[in-house]
Motif scaffolding. Structure first.
Motif, PDB file in Angstrom:
ATOM      1  N   MET A   1       0.849  -1.184   0.000  1.00  0.00           N
ATOM      2  CA  MET A   1       0.000   0.000   0.000  1.00  0.00           C
ATOM      3  C   MET A   1       0.886   1.237   0.000  1.00  0.00           C
ATOM      4  SD  MET A   1      -2.462   1.556   2.977  1.00  0.00           S
ATOM      5  CE  MET A   1      -1.246   1.490   4.242  1.00  0.00           C
ATOM      6  N   ALA A   2       0.497   2.193  -0.812  1.00  0.00           N
ATOM      7  CA  ALA A   2       1.176   3.480  -0.819  1.00  0.00           C
ATOM      8  C   ALA A   2       0.113   4.576  -0.822  1.00  0.00           C
ATOM      9  CB  ALA A   2       2.077   3.604  -2.035  1.00  0.00           C
ATOM     10  N   LEU A   3       0.433   5.646  -0.152  1.00  0.00           N
ATOM     11  CA  LEU A   3      -0.456   6.804  -0.086  1.00  0.00           C
ATOM     12  C   LEU A   3       0.309   8.025  -0.560  1.00  0.00           C
ATOM     13  CD1 LEU A   3      -1.774   6.209   3.554  1.00  0.00           C
ATOM     14  CD2 LEU A   3      -2.924   5.558   1.431  1.00  0.00           C
ATOM     15  N   CYS A   4      -0.368   8.861  -1.303  1.00  0.00           N
ATOM     16  CA  CYS A   4       0.207  10.133  -1.720  1.00  0.00           C
ATOM     17  C   CYS A   4      -0.774  11.215  -1.293  1.00  0.00           C
ATOM     18  CB  CYS A   4       0.413  10.159  -3.228  1.00  0.00           C
ATOM     19  SG  CYS A   4       1.081  11.724  -3.842  1.00  0.00           S
ATOM     20  N   PHE A   5      -0.318  12.104  -0.427  1.00  0.00           N
ATOM     21  CA  PHE A   5      -1.144  13.210   0.056  1.00  0.00           C
ATOM     22  C   PHE A   5      -0.713  14.461  -0.696  1.00  0.00           C
ATOM     23  CE2 PHE A   5      -1.238  10.085   3.396  1.00  0.00           C
ATOM     24  CZ  PHE A   5      -2.547  10.129   3.844  1.00  0.00           C
ATOM     25  N   LYS A  38       2.494  10.238 -11.677  1.00  0.00           N
ATOM     26  CA  LYS A  38       2.350   9.190 -12.696  1.00  0.00           C
ATOM     27  C   LYS A  38       3.683   8.495 -12.954  1.00  0.00           C
ATOM     28  CE  LYS A  38       0.927   8.483 -17.520  1.00  0.00           C
ATOM     29  NZ  LYS A  38       0.385   7.169 -17.338  1.00  0.00           N
ATOM     30  N   SER A  39       4.767   9.260 -12.991  1.00  0.00           N
ATOM     31  CA  SER A  39       6.074   8.643 -13.248  1.00  0.00           C
ATOM     32  C   SER A  39       6.452   7.682 -12.125  1.00  0.00           C
ATOM     33  CB  SER A  39       7.162   9.701 -13.435  1.00  0.00           C
ATOM     34  OG  SER A  39       7.520  10.287 -12.213  1.00  0.00           O
ATOM     35  N   ARG A  40       6.045   7.973 -10.894  1.00  0.00           N
ATOM     36  CA  ARG A  40       6.297   7.063  -9.773  1.00  0.00           C
ATOM     37  C   ARG A  40       5.504   5.779  -9.948  1.00  0.00           C
ATOM     38  NH1 ARG A  40       8.507   9.583  -5.208  1.00  0.00           N
ATOM     39  NH2 ARG A  40       9.590  11.417  -5.991  1.00  0.00           N
ATOM     40  N   LYS A  45       9.011  -1.385 -10.342  1.00  0.00           N
ATOM     41  CA  LYS A  45       8.780  -2.048  -9.063  1.00  0.00           C
ATOM     42  C   LYS A  45       7.395  -1.740  -8.511  1.00  0.00           C
ATOM     43  CE  LYS A  45      13.621  -1.937  -7.776  1.00  0.00           C
ATOM     44  NZ  LYS A  45      14.611  -1.392  -6.849  1.00  0.00           N
ATOM     45  N   ALA A  46       6.760  -0.717  -9.047  1.00  0.00           N
ATOM     46  CA  ALA A  46       5.435  -0.308  -8.550  1.00  0.00           C
ATOM     47  C   ALA A  46       4.362  -0.880  -9.459  1.00  0.00           C
ATOM     48  CB  ALA A  46       5.338   1.214  -8.518  1.00  0.00           C
ATOM     49  N   ASN A  47       3.523  -1.700  -8.899  1.00  0.00           N
ATOM     50  CA  ASN A  47       2.437  -2.293  -9.669  1.00  0.00           C
ATOM     51  C   ASN A  47       1.134  -2.018  -8.915  1.00  0.00           C
ATOM     52  OD1 ASN A  47       1.042  -3.689 -11.586  1.00  0.00           O
ATOM     53  ND2 ASN A  47       1.504  -5.699 -10.725  1.00  0.00           N
ATOM     54  N   PHE A  48       0.718  -0.758  -8.909  1.00  0.00           N
ATOM     55  CA  PHE A  48      -0.419  -0.326  -8.115  1.00  0.00           C
ATOM     56  C   PHE A  48      -1.654  -0.107  -8.966  1.00  0.00           C
ATOM     57  CE2 PHE A  48       3.186   1.642  -5.728  1.00  0.00           C
ATOM     58  CZ  PHE A  48       3.023   0.951  -4.546  1.00  0.00           C
ATOM     59  N   SER A  49      -2.809  -0.399  -8.382  1.00  0.00           N
ATOM     60  CA  SER A  49      -4.041   0.141  -8.946  1.00  0.00           C
ATOM     61  C   SER A  49      -4.238   1.485  -8.240  1.00  0.00           C
ATOM     62  CB  SER A  49      -5.210  -0.802  -8.712  1.00  0.00           C
ATOM     63  OG  SER A  49      -5.468  -0.945  -7.343  1.00  0.00           O
ATOM     64  N   LEU A  50      -4.901   2.401  -8.880  1.00  0.00           N
ATOM     65  CA  LEU A  50      -4.977   3.779  -8.404  1.00  0.00           C
ATOM     66  C   LEU A  50      -6.384   4.140  -7.953  1.00  0.00           C
ATOM     67  CD1 LEU A  50      -3.725   6.671  -8.143  1.00  0.00           C
ATOM     68  CD2 LEU A  50      -4.349   6.994 -10.547  1.00  0.00           C
TER      69      LEU A  50
END
Length: 155
Positions: A1-5, A38-40, A45-50
Motif C-alpha cells: 500500500m502506498a499513499l500520496c497526500f 504518474k512517473s512514480r 517495481k510499482a504495480n499499483f491500482s490507483l
C-alpha cells in the motif's frame, strides 16, 4: 500500500473567494505534480491500482483532475476532506479526519491512494504518519509507504 497526500495547487481567489478555481499557475503546477506522481506509478517495481480521493472544493477537484485525466480514473469526493470550519472544534475536526483514516486502513497492498486536500488536513495526516512538522505548500505532496512518511516532494 502506498499513499500520496497532495495539496491543491494555487487557486484564483478572484474567481470565487469561498470556492475558487485554479489560477493559470495552479493548472501548470497540477500538471507538473500529476506527471511526477504518474512517473512514480510507472516505476517497474510499482504495480499499483490507483484510487483518487479529493475534497469537494473546486481547487482540489481541479488539481486531482490532472492525474485522473492522465490515468483515465474517476475522482471520489469526501466531504470530510474539506477545510476546518471556523465553528468546528479541534476534536470535531480530528474526528472527521479519523473517518478517512479508517477508510485508508482498508487500502489493499496493491493499491495507491492519492488524496488531494488542504493544508490543515494534510498537516494532520503528516503528523499521524510521523512526518516532519512543516507546511505543505500549494501543489506539493508527500508519500507514505508502510505506514510512515517516506518523502516530501517540493515542486
Amino acid at each position: 500500500m502506498a499513499l500520496c497526500f497532495w495539496r491543491h495547487s494555487h487557486p484564483d481567489y478572484g474567481s470565487d473567494p469561498l470556492d475558487p478555481v485554479l489560477s493559470e499557475h495552479g493548472v501548470k503546477e497540477s500538471i507538473r505534480a500529476a506527471t511526477e506522481i504518474k512517473s512514480r506509478m510507472e516505476n517497474p517495481k510499482a504495480n499499483f491500482s490507483l484510487r483518487i480521493i479529493s475534497s469537494p472544493l473546486k481547487r482540489c477537484l481541479e488539481t486531482a483532475a490532472e492525474l485522473a485525466s492522465l490515468e483515465s480514473k474517476k475522482i471520489l469526493t469526501r466531504t470530510e476532506l474539506r477545510l476546518k470550519d471556523s465553528w468546528e472544534s479541534s476534536a470535531d475536526f480530528k474526528e472527521r479526519l479519523d473517518l478517512i483514516l479508517l477508510e485508508l486502513k482498508s487500502v489493499k497492498e496493491s493499491e495507491l491512494v492519492v488524496l488531494c486536500s488542504h493544508s490543515d488536513v494534510l498537516e494532520y495526516f503528516l503528523n499521524i504518519f510521523g512526518g516532519p512538522r512543516l507546511e505543505i505548500k500549494k501543489g506539493n505532496f508527500f508519500w507514505v509507504v508502510d505506514g510512515r512518511v517516506k518523502e516530501v516532494n517540493p515542486l
